[in-house]
Design an enzyme around this catalytic site. Structure first.
Site, PDB file in Angstrom:
ATOM      1  N   SER A  87     -15.313   4.995  -6.201  1.00  0.00           N
ATOM      2  CA  SER A  87     -15.497   3.428  -6.086  1.00  0.00           C
ATOM      3  C   SER A  87     -15.633   3.176  -7.879  1.00  0.00           C
ATOM      4  CB  SER A  87     -16.704   3.224  -5.460  1.00  0.00           C
ATOM      5  OG  SER A  87     -17.511   4.075  -6.147  1.00  0.00           O
ATOM      6  N   HIS A  89     -16.192   5.752   0.418  1.00  0.00           N
ATOM      7  CA  HIS A  89     -16.431   6.956   0.736  1.00  0.00           C
ATOM      8  C   HIS A  89     -16.027   6.793   2.406  1.00  0.00           C
ATOM      9  CE1 HIS A  89     -18.820   6.901  -3.247  1.00  0.00           C
ATOM     10  NE2 HIS A  89     -17.644   7.309  -3.623  1.00  0.00           N
ATOM     11  N   GLU A 133     -23.454   3.482   0.530  1.00  0.00           N
ATOM     12  CA  GLU A 133     -24.411   5.306   0.619  1.00  0.00           C
ATOM     13  C   GLU A 133     -25.819   4.199   0.937  1.00  0.00           C
ATOM     14  OE1 GLU A 133     -24.179   6.964  -3.090  1.00  0.00           O
ATOM     15  OE2 GLU A 133     -21.782   6.398  -3.843  1.00  0.00           O
ATOM     16  N   GLU A 173     -18.628  12.184   0.685  1.00  0.00           N
ATOM     17  CA  GLU A 173     -19.807  12.651   0.006  1.00  0.00           C
ATOM     18  C   GLU A 173     -20.371  13.206   0.508  1.00  0.00           C
ATOM     19  OE1 GLU A 173     -21.876   9.740  -2.960  1.00  0.00           O
ATOM     20  OE2 GLU A 173     -20.113   9.875  -4.179  1.00  0.00           O
ATOM     21  N   ASP A 202     -26.803   2.531  -2.674  1.00  0.00           N
ATOM     22  CA  ASP A 202     -25.642   1.730  -3.470  1.00  0.00           C
ATOM     23  C   ASP A 202     -24.895   1.245  -2.623  1.00  0.00           C
ATOM     24  OD1 ASP A 202     -24.319   1.842  -4.521  1.00  0.00           O
ATOM     25  OD2 ASP A 202     -23.126   3.844  -5.417  1.00  0.00           O
ATOM     26  N   GLU A 209     -28.818   0.081  -5.305  1.00  0.00           N
ATOM     27  CA  GLU A 209     -28.107   0.462  -7.489  1.00  0.00           C
ATOM     28  C   GLU A 209     -26.742  -0.366  -6.367  1.00  0.00           C
ATOM     29  OE1 GLU A 209     -26.506   4.756  -7.061  1.00  0.00           O
ATOM     30  OE2 GLU A 209     -25.269   3.705  -7.945  1.00  0.00           O
ATOM     31  N   ASP A 257     -24.708   0.581 -11.828  1.00  0.00           N
ATOM     32  CA  ASP A 257     -23.913   1.132 -12.265  1.00  0.00           C
ATOM     33  C   ASP A 257     -22.590   1.033 -12.403  1.00  0.00           C
ATOM     34  OD1 ASP A 257     -21.605   3.846 -11.529  1.00  0.00           O
ATOM     35  OD2 ASP A 257     -22.044   3.398  -9.904  1.00  0.00           O
ATOM     36  N   LYS A 264     -23.516   8.250 -15.789  1.00  0.00           N
ATOM     37  CA  LYS A 264     -22.135   9.641 -14.959  1.00  0.00           C
ATOM     38  C   LYS A 264     -21.474   9.619 -16.383  1.00  0.00           C
ATOM     39  CE  LYS A 264     -21.495   7.449 -10.886  1.00  0.00           C
ATOM     40  NZ  LYS A 264     -20.637   6.031  -9.930  1.00  0.00           N
ATOM     41  N   HIS A 266     -22.856  12.886  -9.914  1.00  0.00           N
ATOM     42  CA  HIS A 266     -22.042  13.091  -9.585  1.00  0.00           C
ATOM     43  C   HIS A 266     -20.366  12.650  -9.618  1.00  0.00           C
ATOM     44  CE1 HIS A 266     -22.492  12.200  -5.075  1.00  0.00           C
ATOM     45  NE2 HIS A 266     -22.313  11.578  -5.223  1.00  0.00           N
ATOM     46  N   LYS A 280     -28.227  12.088  -8.091  1.00  0.00           N
ATOM     47  CA  LYS A 280     -27.681  11.461  -7.114  1.00  0.00           C
ATOM     48  C   LYS A 280     -26.885  12.287  -6.823  1.00  0.00           C
ATOM     49  CE  LYS A 280     -25.211   7.427  -6.553  1.00  0.00           C
ATOM     50  NZ  LYS A 280     -24.615   6.775  -6.321  1.00  0.00           N
TER      51      LYS A 280
HETATM   52  P1  PGA Z   1     -17.631   7.353  -6.711  1.00  0.00           P
HETATM   53  O1  PGA Z   1     -18.905   6.484  -6.505  1.00  0.00           O
HETATM   54  O2  PGA Z   1     -17.552   8.530  -7.787  1.00  0.00           O
HETATM   55  O3  PGA Z   1     -16.420   7.260  -6.735  1.00  0.00           O
HETATM   56  O4  PGA Z   1     -17.207   6.080  -8.467  1.00  0.00           O
HETATM   57  C1  PGA Z   1     -20.339   6.860  -6.864  1.00  0.00           C
HETATM   58  C2  PGA Z   1     -21.217   5.754  -6.588  1.00  0.00           C
HETATM   59  O5  PGA Z   1     -20.577   4.575  -6.706  1.00  0.00           O
HETATM   60  O6  PGA Z   1     -21.737   5.921  -7.648  1.00  0.00           O
HETATM   61 ZN    ZN Z   2     -22.710   3.759  -7.064  1.00  0.00          ZN
END
Ligand code: PGA
Ligand code: ZN
Length: 433
Positions: A43, A156, A165, A206, A243, A287, A314, A339, A367, A390
């Site tokens: 995503s 996911h 999430e 995840e 999230d 988030e 994010d 990230k 991650h 996270k």
């Molecule tokens: P992604 O999702 O690693 O698939 O982009 C993680 C997140 O949205 O925090």
């Molecule tokens: Zn996110």
């Protein structure tokens, strides 16, 4: 000490989804080696740095990374020859210039971040330090509070949940090791509860369960039941974080909860929904509660929820100081997700963190949904000292590897290690009114 680069190598390996990614090795003149493997999101934010994929449909459905590898070996390696790996910022700047595009699309963000991380590892090894101490100095003693993603939906998982999430946050534990135990016991209790209520216990990308629940809210109810059934206190020992990754269900200025049958909502209605949940459940953090185009919605969202909750951007910021500066100015959120591969280099990631710090914002090292056994972010989270990470659920080795690394770091730090909650406690419903 000879901390000069002799050569840079890379190979194609697989990530946790079975897609190709890079492993990069930086070799120094004295034989020291630094190795790093590159994660990959599903995503992804609209403006994040671009990973380079071959597009050759005869290999891995076009997802091969041979071109990125060739860029590391043929283009980046020769330019780094003779560079001192202790000068991370200079090397990262060189990588950014060599690429020359704003989104890292020429060399590939996957190629660049792999090299940048491997340089940091080589520098740590050359200095005879663990990575967290090399990047964070002697003050790096704070273990992060984990956000553990125990129910997966959205991009996911293939289920009825719109929100990506549903996480547990064991902020009330006295140490990281105990926090991990709280998380694991809650995870296993959740599995038993899902089973007893006839839901499947298969896991998503995840490692969180991916059941076909009747509504998004039911995920919060089940998690609170799971925390309770372990004997832990929801809100005091373990809280919840969400999230939704709302960019994925943002359509034409609305948010359409198609999967759960919740129907379309405006940004205000969705914020109102989160507010009602925060009254009912001990939520500490949300988030990407809205989409990455919805700056106006975010201002209202943070205005309504930000005094009591951590509101994390994010997709909105993609670890990019340009977007972060706007978010800080407009009070779009009060925290950021971080990230490394969203921006491309260790130095730029540290710059994003510095910007968060100077705004008084929390930041969460994260991650990606496609991961490897690499544990760089565990050390990075301790080095940066923000007190949050996270890194997924409590199964699947690519997630557990990071937790195991944090256990090692805590043990190594001994009495110097600290585990401090970034949240107020206790919480019942999180909102005060
Ligand atoms: P992604 O999702 O690693 O698939 O982009 C993680 C997140 O949205 O925090
Ligand atoms: Zn996110």
């Amino acid at each position: 000490m000879n901390a000069l680069v002799k050569f840079v190598d890379a190979m194609e390996i697989l990530d946790s989804r079975g897609n190709p990614t890079l492993r990069v090795g930086v070799m120094l003149g004295d034989g020291t080696v630094g190795v790093a493997s590159v994660p990959s999101g599903a995503s992804t934010g609209r403006f994040e740095a671009r990973e380079l994929r071959d597009g050759d449909s005869s290999r891995y459905g076009g997802k091969g990374v041979r071109q990125a590898i060739s860029n590391v070996v043929q283009l980046i390696g020769p330019r780094l020859h003779g560079q001192d790996v202790s000068r991370q910022a200079e090397i990262d700047q060189l990588l950014v210039h060599l690429d020359g595009t704003p989104d890292r699309s020429r060399l590939g963000a996957n190629a660049i971040v792999g090299v940048s991380m491997a340089v940091a590892r080589a520098a740590a090894a050359a200095a005879g330090l663990p990575l967290y101490a090399h990047l964070g100095g002697p003050a790096a003693c704070r273990l992060p509070v984990p956000m553990m993603n125990v129910i997966n939906g959205g991009g996911h998982a293939d289920n009825t949940l719109d929100f990506q999430e549903f996480m547990i946050v064991p902020h009330g534990a006295p140490s990281f090791a105990e926090a991990l135990r709280y998380g694991v016991e809650t995870f296993h209790a959740l599995k038993a509860i899902l089973k007893s209520r006839g839901f499947r216990t298969a896991v998503g990308d995840e490692g969180g369960f991916a059941p076909d629940l009747g509504s998004n809210e039911e995920a919060c109810e089940l998690i609170v039941d799971a925390i309770r059934s372990t004997g832990l206190e929801p809100g005091t020992d373990v809280s919840l974080a969400l999230d939704p990754a709302a960019s994925a269900f943002a359509v034409g200025g609305r948010y359409d909860l198609v999967r759960s049958g919740g129907g379309p909502k405006t940004a205000s209605q969705l914020t109102e929904l989160y507010r009602s949940w925060a009254h009912a459940y001990p939520i500490v953090s949300i988030e990407d509660g809205l989409g990455d185009q919805d700056w106006e919605g975010f201002r209202e969202h943070t205005d309504m929820l930000g005094a009591d909750l951590q509101i994390v951007g994010d997709d909105l910021y993609v670890t990019n100081t340009q977007f972060l500066a706007r978010g800080i100015k407009e009070r779009a959120t009060n925290a950021a997700l971080i990230k490394l591969n969203q921006i491309g280099t260790v130095t730029e990631t540290e710059e994003a963190i510095a910007m968060c710090r100077s705004a008084g914002w929390n930041y969460v090292i994260s991650h990606r949904s496609g991961e490897t056994e690499d544990t760089f972010i565990a050390d990075f989270a301790v080095a940066m000292g923000g007190g949050q990470i996270k890194t997924g659920s409590l199964c699947r080795s690519e997630r557990i590897a990071k937790y195991n690394r944090l256990l090692e770091i805590e043990r190594e730090l001994g009495p110097r290690a600290s585990y401090v909650s970034p949240f107020n406690s206790p919480r019942r419903g999180s909102l005060r009114s």
